[in-house]
Design a protein around this motif. Structure first.
Motif, PDB file in Angstrom:
ATOM      1  N   ALA A 219       0.844  -1.189   0.000  1.00  0.00           N
ATOM      2  CA  ALA A 219       0.000   0.000   0.000  1.00  0.00           C
ATOM      3  C   ALA A 219       0.881   1.240   0.000  1.00  0.00           C
ATOM      4  O   ALA A 219       2.036   1.202   0.424  1.00  0.00           O
ATOM      5  CB  ALA A 219      -0.924   0.018   1.217  1.00  0.00           C
ATOM      6  N   GLU A 220       0.301   2.352  -0.463  1.00  0.00           N
ATOM      7  CA  GLU A 220       1.023   3.614  -0.497  1.00  0.00           C
ATOM      8  C   GLU A 220       0.017   4.751  -0.602  1.00  0.00           C
ATOM      9  O   GLU A 220      -1.016   4.614  -1.265  1.00  0.00           O
ATOM     10  CB  GLU A 220       1.986   3.651  -1.684  1.00  0.00           C
ATOM     11  CG  GLU A 220       2.937   4.829  -1.686  1.00  0.00           C
ATOM     12  CD  GLU A 220       3.995   4.686  -2.772  1.00  0.00           C
ATOM     13  OE1 GLU A 220       5.164   4.971  -2.482  1.00  0.00           O
ATOM     14  OE2 GLU A 220       3.638   4.305  -3.911  1.00  0.00           O
ATOM     15  N   GLY A 221       0.295   5.869   0.090  1.00  0.00           N
ATOM     16  CA  GLY A 221      -0.602   7.008  -0.007  1.00  0.00           C
ATOM     17  C   GLY A 221      -0.415   7.969   1.142  1.00  0.00           C
ATOM     18  O   GLY A 221       0.513   7.841   1.946  1.00  0.00           O
ATOM     19  N   GLN A 225      -5.219   8.099   3.874  1.00  0.00           N
ATOM     20  CA  GLN A 225      -5.575   6.994   2.989  1.00  0.00           C
ATOM     21  C   GLN A 225      -5.119   5.663   3.570  1.00  0.00           C
ATOM     22  O   GLN A 225      -5.858   4.666   3.522  1.00  0.00           O
ATOM     23  CB  GLN A 225      -4.939   7.200   1.608  1.00  0.00           C
ATOM     24  CG  GLN A 225      -5.462   8.409   0.857  1.00  0.00           C
ATOM     25  CD  GLN A 225      -4.672   8.672  -0.415  1.00  0.00           C
ATOM     26  OE1 GLN A 225      -3.436   8.596  -0.429  1.00  0.00           O
ATOM     27  NE2 GLN A 225      -5.370   8.995  -1.492  1.00  0.00           N
ATOM     28  N   ILE A 226      -3.915   5.645   4.118  1.00  0.00           N
ATOM     29  CA  ILE A 226      -3.384   4.415   4.700  1.00  0.00           C
ATOM     30  C   ILE A 226      -4.224   3.992   5.904  1.00  0.00           C
ATOM     31  O   ILE A 226      -4.505   2.803   6.111  1.00  0.00           O
ATOM     32  CB  ILE A 226      -1.904   4.609   5.109  1.00  0.00           C
ATOM     33  CG1 ILE A 226      -1.040   4.866   3.869  1.00  0.00           C
ATOM     34  CG2 ILE A 226      -1.383   3.394   5.873  1.00  0.00           C
ATOM     35  CD1 ILE A 226      -1.041   3.758   2.854  1.00  0.00           C
ATOM     36  N   ARG A 227      -4.654   4.959   6.703  1.00  0.00           N
ATOM     37  CA  ARG A 227      -5.493   4.643   7.866  1.00  0.00           C
ATOM     38  C   ARG A 227      -6.787   3.950   7.468  1.00  0.00           C
ATOM     39  O   ARG A 227      -7.319   3.131   8.223  1.00  0.00           O
ATOM     40  CB  ARG A 227      -5.829   5.926   8.638  1.00  0.00           C
ATOM     41  CG  ARG A 227      -4.674   6.560   9.398  1.00  0.00           C
ATOM     42  CD  ARG A 227      -5.148   7.841  10.063  1.00  0.00           C
ATOM     43  NE  ARG A 227      -4.066   8.596  10.682  1.00  0.00           N
ATOM     44  CZ  ARG A 227      -3.596   8.384  11.897  1.00  0.00           C
ATOM     45  NH1 ARG A 227      -4.102   7.422  12.631  1.00  0.00           N
ATOM     46  NH2 ARG A 227      -2.621   9.124  12.382  1.00  0.00           N
ATOM     47  N   ARG A 228      -7.301   4.280   6.276  1.00  0.00           N
ATOM     48  CA  ARG A 228      -8.586   3.721   5.840  1.00  0.00           C
ATOM     49  C   ARG A 228      -8.428   2.435   5.046  1.00  0.00           C
ATOM     50  O   ARG A 228      -9.436   1.804   4.700  1.00  0.00           O
ATOM     51  CB  ARG A 228      -9.337   4.748   4.985  1.00  0.00           C
ATOM     52  CG  ARG A 228      -9.746   6.002   5.726  1.00  0.00           C
ATOM     53  CD  ARG A 228     -10.795   6.781   4.936  1.00  0.00           C
ATOM     54  NE  ARG A 228     -10.311   7.156   3.612  1.00  0.00           N
ATOM     55  CZ  ARG A 228      -9.719   8.320   3.341  1.00  0.00           C
ATOM     56  NH1 ARG A 228      -9.521   9.195   4.313  1.00  0.00           N
ATOM     57  NH2 ARG A 228      -9.327   8.595   2.114  1.00  0.00           N
ATOM     58  N   ASP A 229      -7.191   2.062   4.724  1.00  0.00           N
ATOM     59  CA  ASP A 229      -6.979   0.846   3.938  1.00  0.00           C
ATOM     60  C   ASP A 229      -7.274  -0.377   4.811  1.00  0.00           C
ATOM     61  O   ASP A 229      -6.597  -0.601   5.818  1.00  0.00           O
ATOM     62  CB  ASP A 229      -5.532   0.809   3.440  1.00  0.00           C
ATOM     63  CG  ASP A 229      -5.277  -0.324   2.469  1.00  0.00           C
ATOM     64  OD1 ASP A 229      -5.451  -1.498   2.875  1.00  0.00           O
ATOM     65  OD2 ASP A 229      -4.885  -0.045   1.324  1.00  0.00           O
ATOM     66  N   PRO A 230      -8.267  -1.184   4.466  1.00  0.00           N
ATOM     67  CA  PRO A 230      -8.658  -2.317   5.323  1.00  0.00           C
ATOM     68  C   PRO A 230      -7.521  -3.300   5.578  1.00  0.00           C
ATOM     69  O   PRO A 230      -7.356  -3.778   6.706  1.00  0.00           O
ATOM     70  CB  PRO A 230      -9.800  -2.974   4.538  1.00  0.00           C
ATOM     71  CG  PRO A 230     -10.321  -1.903   3.644  1.00  0.00           C
ATOM     72  CD  PRO A 230      -9.134  -1.061   3.278  1.00  0.00           C
ATOM     73  N   LEU A 231      -6.729  -3.608   4.545  1.00  0.00           N
ATOM     74  CA  LEU A 231      -5.637  -4.561   4.707  1.00  0.00           C
ATOM     75  C   LEU A 231      -4.591  -4.019   5.667  1.00  0.00           C
ATOM     76  O   LEU A 231      -4.112  -4.733   6.567  1.00  0.00           O
ATOM     77  CB  LEU A 231      -4.998  -4.863   3.350  1.00  0.00           C
ATOM     78  CG  LEU A 231      -3.783  -5.793   3.367  1.00  0.00           C
ATOM     79  CD1 LEU A 231      -4.160  -7.166   3.916  1.00  0.00           C
ATOM     80  CD2 LEU A 231      -3.187  -5.921   1.971  1.00  0.00           C
ATOM     81  N   VAL A 232      -4.230  -2.743   5.501  1.00  0.00           N
ATOM     82  CA  VAL A 232      -3.232  -2.140   6.373  1.00  0.00           C
ATOM     83  C   VAL A 232      -3.759  -2.039   7.804  1.00  0.00           C
ATOM     84  O   VAL A 232      -3.055  -2.332   8.771  1.00  0.00           O
ATOM     85  CB  VAL A 232      -2.820  -0.742   5.853  1.00  0.00           C
ATOM     86  CG1 VAL A 232      -1.857  -0.070   6.816  1.00  0.00           C
ATOM     87  CG2 VAL A 232      -2.197  -0.857   4.467  1.00  0.00           C
TER      88      VAL A 232
END
Length: 241
Positions: A219-221, A225-232
């Motif tokens: 992931a990158e952003g 955006q990273i906070r909202r990434d389900p996988l991250v």
């Protein structure tokens, strides 16, 4: 400012970095997160010339630095700190800082050495370590070691600074001090790449975040955006939120 292009690095059967590609933009604080063993420190070692690549290339501006030695890369303008808090225990704080200048001080003209000493003292003052100039490296506590490392790197006037776990093992007050220093470094016109397990600090400080897992970018952003990434969120941030 820095391009990582298809970089792979293995140690025997262990693949530490796998076809990794991303860029570091000038003027940013760029955070890199991932669990232990995800390849973060290996990546720093490859960028700074301590480890050779198995494949891929790394470019600093228009210059490919893959295959260059650590001294040559430092002279181009890439500085770094180490997670282990590496200092020479039998040297004073001031001597440890001066060791960060490319080339031996034994061969530095006295006038230039005086200028470097003054710059080193000003940097130490700026992080609250001015009174510690004559203390031995062996006598410093962990947080002081990290501050001296950062000052040592800054004395070399880098264009890009790699910070490996700059707030590891620090109290909340010490973390706040170093976080403020990192922001000041950006204002000085120095781009920063930071690896940290302190997710909250990194997310509050970085302009852009790259997430690694098993040597690959997943992931990158922007931090939001990273906070909202389900996988991250599930893999790395869960309990930090």
């Amino acid at each position: 400012m820095l391009e990582i292009a298809g970089v792979s690095k293995s140690f025997g059967g262990l693949q530490a970095l796998r076809d990794l590609s991303f860029t570091i933009e000038e003027g940013r604080i760029h955070g890199i997160i991932g669990p232990n063993g995800s390849g973060k420190t290996t990546l720093f070692n490859c960028i700074s010339g301590l480890l050779p690549l198995n494949s891929g290339r790394i470019c600093f501006g228009e210059t490919e630095i893959s295959g260059l030695g650590a001294d040559a890369i430092a002279r181009l303008g890439i500085g770094r700190t180490f997670q282990a808090g590496n200092l020479a225990p039998s040297l004073t704080v001031l001597e440890n800082v001066l060791c960060g200048v490319s080339g031996s001080l034994f061969f530095t003209a006295p006038k230039k050495q005086k200028v470097l000493e003054q710059e080193a003292l000003e940097l130490l003052d700026s992080v609250g370590m001015g009174d510690a100039r004559d203390r031995w490296g062996a006598d410093l506590v962990w947080a002081e070691r990290q501050l001296v490392q950062i000052v040592r790197a800054l004395l070399g006037k880098p264009k890009l600074l790699l910070l490996d776990e700059p707030v590891s093992g620090m109290s909340a007050k010490e973390t706040a001090l170093v976080t403020d220093l990192i922001r000041k470094i950006k204002v000085m016109g120095i781009s920063v790449v930071m690896v940290s397990h302190d997710i909250r600090m990194l997310m509050d400080t970085a302009d852009w975040v790259t997430v690694l897992n098993f040597g690959e970018k997943i992931a990158e952003g922007r931090p939001d955006q990273i906070r909202r990434d389900p996988l991250v969120m599930e893999a790395y941030l869960g309990t930090e939120e």
